[in-house]
Design a protein around this motif. Sequence first.
Motif, PDB file in Angstrom:
ATOM      1  N   HIS A 157      43.238  35.013  35.389  1.00 47.01           N
ATOM      2  CA  HIS A 157      42.050  34.162  35.476  1.00 47.01           C
ATOM      3  C   HIS A 157      41.693  33.613  34.098  1.00 47.01           C
ATOM      4  CE1 HIS A 157      41.652  35.778  39.476  1.00 47.01           C
ATOM      5  NE2 HIS A 157      41.503  37.000  39.011  1.00 47.01           N
ATOM      6  N   HIS A 185      34.895  29.570  43.190  1.00 51.13           N
ATOM      7  CA  HIS A 185      35.248  30.985  43.293  1.00 51.13           C
ATOM      8  C   HIS A 185      34.074  31.827  43.784  1.00 51.13           C
ATOM      9  CE1 HIS A 185      33.258  32.636  39.709  1.00 51.13           C
ATOM     10  NE2 HIS A 185      33.875  31.790  38.914  1.00 51.13           N
ATOM     11  N   ILE A 208      47.934  32.080  42.268  1.00 50.31           N
ATOM     12  CA  ILE A 208      47.137  32.046  41.033  1.00 50.31           C
ATOM     13  C   ILE A 208      48.053  31.831  39.829  1.00 50.31           C
ATOM     14  CG2 ILE A 208      45.773  33.497  39.468  1.00 50.31           C
ATOM     15  CD1 ILE A 208      44.375  34.642  41.935  1.00 50.31           C
ATOM     16  N   HIS A 255      41.218  31.383  43.233  1.00 54.39           N
ATOM     17  CA  HIS A 255      40.905  32.466  42.303  1.00 54.39           C
ATOM     18  C   HIS A 255      39.797  33.358  42.846  1.00 54.39           C
ATOM     19  CE1 HIS A 255      43.135  31.537  38.455  1.00 54.39           C
ATOM     20  NE2 HIS A 255      43.422  30.487  39.204  1.00 54.39           N
ATOM     21  N   GLN A 288      33.317  34.145  31.553  1.00 56.52           N
ATOM     22  CA  GLN A 288      34.013  32.855  31.546  1.00 56.52           C
ATOM     23  C   GLN A 288      33.394  31.909  30.528  1.00 56.52           C
ATOM     24  OE1 GLN A 288      34.976  31.013  35.456  1.00 56.52           O
ATOM     25  NE2 GLN A 288      33.786  29.289  34.713  1.00 56.52           N
TER      26      GLN A 288
END
Length: 335
Positions: A157, A185, A208, A255, A288
């Motif tokens: 990811h 997601h 992925i 994801h 993230q």
Amino acid sequence: MRWIAAFLLAMMCSVPAQADELRPGYLELTETQSGIWSIGWKLPYTTPPTDAPSPPILPDNCEYSGEAKVGTAAAAIIGSATAGCEGSIAGKAFSMPGLTGQADMLVRIQPLEEPAQALRLTAANPEAVIAVQPDTAQVLKTYFILGVEHILAGWDHLLFVIALVLLVQSWRMVVAAATAFTLAHSITLAAAALGFVGLPGGPVEALIALSIVFLAVEILRGADEAADTHLDIRTPRTWTRRFPWIVAFLFGLLHGFGFAGALTSIGLPEGDIVAALLAFNVGVEAGQLLVVAAVLALLALIRKAASAAMEPAVRIASYGIGITGAYWLIDRVAI
């Protein structure tokens, strides 16, 4: 330019062969009868233990009933036992020996006719106190941290997010793409974790990896076109570069199933499923955003300090990302 290339190569070489590294241990204490507790635990390890693994250290008003059953399986110590406790264990401390390095352990405590509670142990803090009155804030904190850890330790990811930033580079387009990725997601994470939809884990993990390869190829295509036309690498030309939020949304749906797989292996606390799911997702998003900010800052630094190194640096990073993604793809398809 050489030190930038060396740094990027070193970073890519440090990516683990197994991408999804969020596999915390777990400890479950379930009261089956008044004062009788069933205990089960799993403690992952990187190297097999040389000494006999120790069972959890119970609250001071509890004792094991007979010998604990302890063994090893799938790179983890597996144990089970029964214990008797005099009175309530609320407000009592317990601990888990054997937590080392970056290992952590999710603890679920389920008394009879009382709300379950979730706690987290780490190598730095292997002891915790069972709450007298468990609340949602405890669950939110535990699952938020797990969400942050998942995105920072789940290299597949993470590489997708890094590749997305390298693809567009403009912070406005990065924000749009990251928002689309988050929205997508979040949808599949919630739907899969709650059992409304589901996909087999193997194909999801392979796809992925394929999404990472796809973005790496798109970055290199843009770099080649920029070199041929002497345009800025950030100038949108391909469909993916013009509409990165669409690509991010579509792959984000995929994801999300990967995030859901990790969350399923951790488990959700009964009674606080929505809170745990929300906290985990917010934690993923926080991690993230940290990665996006760090990559954008690094690109800005390179552009300011050595603009001539920008195109070679992006190209080197893209090759590293693409090769890593291709390895994961082959490995996951072969399995």
